[in-house]
Design a protein around this motif. Structure first.
Motif, mmCIF file in Angstrom:
data_model
loop_
_atom_site.group_PDB
_atom_site.id
_atom_site.type_symbol
_atom_site.label_atom_id
_atom_site.label_comp_id
_atom_site.label_asym_id
_atom_site.label_seq_id
_atom_site.Cartn_x
_atom_site.Cartn_y
_atom_site.Cartn_z
ATOM 1 N N GLY A 91 -32.886 -1.355 -59.673
ATOM 2 C CA GLY A 91 -32.129 -1.861 -58.527
ATOM 3 C C GLY A 91 -32.862 -2.974 -57.805
ATOM 4 O O GLY A 91 -32.261 -3.990 -57.439
ATOM 5 N N HIS A 92 -34.153 -2.807 -57.597
ATOM 6 C CA HIS A 92 -34.931 -3.834 -56.900
ATOM 7 C C HIS A 92 -34.886 -5.161 -57.664
ATOM 8 O O HIS A 92 -34.693 -6.220 -57.063
ATOM 9 N N SER A 93 -35.060 -5.111 -58.975
ATOM 10 C CA SER A 93 -34.986 -6.335 -59.772
ATOM 11 C C SER A 93 -33.585 -6.935 -59.678
ATOM 12 O O SER A 93 -33.428 -8.148 -59.525
ATOM 13 N N PHE A 94 -32.584 -6.082 -59.750
ATOM 14 C CA PHE A 94 -31.191 -6.510 -59.666
ATOM 15 C C PHE A 94 -30.947 -7.241 -58.337
ATOM 16 O O PHE A 94 -30.451 -8.372 -58.312
ATOM 17 N N PHE A 95 -31.316 -6.608 -57.214
ATOM 18 C CA PHE A 95 -31.059 -7.189 -55.887
ATOM 19 C C PHE A 95 -31.806 -8.495 -55.694
ATOM 20 O O PHE A 95 -31.245 -9.484 -55.219
ATOM 21 N N LEU A 124 -49.408 6.577 -57.477
ATOM 22 C CA LEU A 124 -50.230 6.415 -56.274
ATOM 23 C C LEU A 124 -49.800 7.442 -55.238
ATOM 24 O O LEU A 124 -48.609 7.532 -54.903
ATOM 25 N N ASP A 125 -50.746 8.187 -54.722
ATOM 26 C CA ASP A 125 -50.441 9.214 -53.725
ATOM 27 C C ASP A 125 -49.921 8.625 -52.422
ATOM 28 O O ASP A 125 -49.282 9.319 -51.639
ATOM 29 N N THR A 126 -50.191 7.338 -52.203
ATOM 30 C CA THR A 126 -49.801 6.692 -50.947
ATOM 31 C C THR A 126 -48.328 6.292 -50.921
ATOM 32 O O THR A 126 -47.833 5.868 -49.881
ATOM 33 N N LEU A 127 -47.629 6.432 -52.052
ATOM 34 C CA LEU A 127 -46.227 6.021 -52.125
ATOM 35 C C LEU A 127 -45.308 7.203 -52.340
ATOM 36 O O LEU A 127 -45.674 8.179 -52.999
ATOM 37 N N LYS A 128 -44.108 7.081 -51.809
ATOM 38 C CA LYS A 128 -43.064 8.064 -52.081
ATOM 39 C C LYS A 128 -42.258 7.513 -53.259
ATOM 40 O O LYS A 128 -41.660 6.450 -53.178
ATOM 41 N N TYR A 129 -42.267 8.222 -54.369
ATOM 42 C CA TYR A 129 -41.587 7.765 -55.572
ATOM 43 C C TYR A 129 -40.130 8.215 -55.561
ATOM 44 O O TYR A 129 -39.836 9.357 -55.204
ATOM 45 N N PRO A 130 -39.231 7.318 -55.956
ATOM 46 C CA PRO A 130 -37.806 7.675 -55.972
ATOM 47 C C PRO A 130 -37.491 8.652 -57.097
ATOM 48 O O PRO A 130 -38.190 8.696 -58.106
ATOM 49 N N ILE A 131 -36.429 9.428 -56.906
ATOM 50 C CA ILE A 131 -36.025 10.377 -57.943
ATOM 51 C C ILE A 131 -34.668 10.003 -58.544
ATOM 52 O O ILE A 131 -34.159 10.713 -59.384
ATOM 53 N N SER A 132 -34.106 8.887 -58.117
ATOM 54 C CA SER A 132 -32.836 8.428 -58.688
ATOM 55 C C SER A 132 -33.074 7.948 -60.117
ATOM 56 O O SER A 132 -34.206 7.882 -60.585
ATOM 57 N N ILE A 175 -41.125 -4.425 -49.050
ATOM 58 C CA ILE A 175 -39.799 -4.741 -49.601
ATOM 59 C C ILE A 175 -38.797 -3.609 -49.388
ATOM 60 O O ILE A 175 -37.597 -3.822 -49.517
ATOM 61 N N ASN A 176 -39.276 -2.431 -49.029
ATOM 62 C CA ASN A 176 -38.388 -1.299 -48.750
ATOM 63 C C ASN A 176 -38.144 -1.092 -47.256
ATOM 64 O O ASN A 176 -37.542 -0.093 -46.877
ATOM 65 N N THR A 177 -38.578 -2.027 -46.437
ATOM 66 C CA THR A 177 -38.424 -1.902 -44.987
ATOM 67 C C THR A 177 -37.086 -2.515 -44.576
ATOM 68 O O THR A 177 -36.942 -3.735 -44.528
ATOM 69 N N ILE A 178 -36.122 -1.664 -44.282
ATOM 70 C CA ILE A 178 -34.754 -2.115 -44.007
ATOM 71 C C ILE A 178 -34.668 -3.009 -42.774
ATOM 72 O O ILE A 178 -33.905 -3.973 -42.752
ATOM 73 N N TRP A 179 -35.476 -2.731 -41.750
ATOM 74 C CA TRP A 179 -35.381 -3.558 -40.542
ATOM 75 C C TRP A 179 -35.828 -4.988 -40.795
ATOM 76 O O TRP A 179 -35.329 -5.926 -40.191
#
Length: 180
Positions: free
Chosen positions: A108-112, A94-102, A34-38
């Motif tokens: 935002g994801h729920s909003f969008f 999870l170490d496999t994910l980059k967590y946002p710092i905002s 879901i975070n893949t912009i392309w």
């Protein structure tokens, strides 16, 4: 406000009882997708390419832009709520994910996703119901991963439905004006 945070934390840890290697693997894959912009660019291009879906696609784009402006640009910087994984001692990540710092509020994801699902629902109920299902999985994933509090997600979903309806009205008006 403290009782909301306390309730949020209890819900987060309650949801995390579902944790396990398979769920963690699914959540990592799902969040990455879901975070893949392309992927979204290809879907938008395909929707704009087809004449039948052009207005719905444009309306979804308008809804997402409005959601970004209202949620990420305005509300997040006004409320400035810190994400749960940063403030809850022992929050599982999870170490496999980059967590946002905002900031965390609203999600935002729920909003969008709820904004887009609302537009799809207004256009085609069956497709909209499927889109709402996807939006619910997105919302759940944000809590499961301790990226958002439940109140962040609920607020994002409600605002998404409101903004989706506003975008539908704006674009419907524009379509009428352009067809005259």
């Amino acid at each position: 406000m403290e009782w909301i945070t306390t309730t949020d934390i209890h819900i987060l840890f309650g949801l995390h009882y579902l944790a396990g290697p398979h769920m963690d693997m699914f959540m990592t894959w799902f969040t990455t997708m879901i975070n893949t912009i392309w992927l979204w660019a290809i879907l938008a291009a395909a929707g704009l390419w087809k004449r039948r879906s052009r207005w719905v696609t444009l309306t979804i784009i308008v809804a997402v832009i409005l959601a970004i402006l209202v949620g990420d640009v305005a509300i997040k910087h006004f409320v400035m709520r810190i994400r749960p994984y940063l403030v809850i001692p022992g929050a599982p990540t999870l170490d496999t994910l980059k967590y946002p710092i905002s900031y965390s509020f609203p999600s935002g994801h729920s909003f969008f996703f709820f904004a887009g699902a609302t537009v799809l629902f207004r256009s085609c109920r069956r497709l909209g119901i499927a889109a709402y299902g996807l939006a619910c999985v997105v919302a759940f994933s944000r809590m499961y991963l301790f990226m958002h509090f439940p109140s962040d997600v609920l607020t994002g979903a409600v605002l998404g439905i409101i903004i989706g309806n506003i975008a539908w009205q704006i674009c419907g008006y524009a379509k009428k004006r352009l067809s005259h």
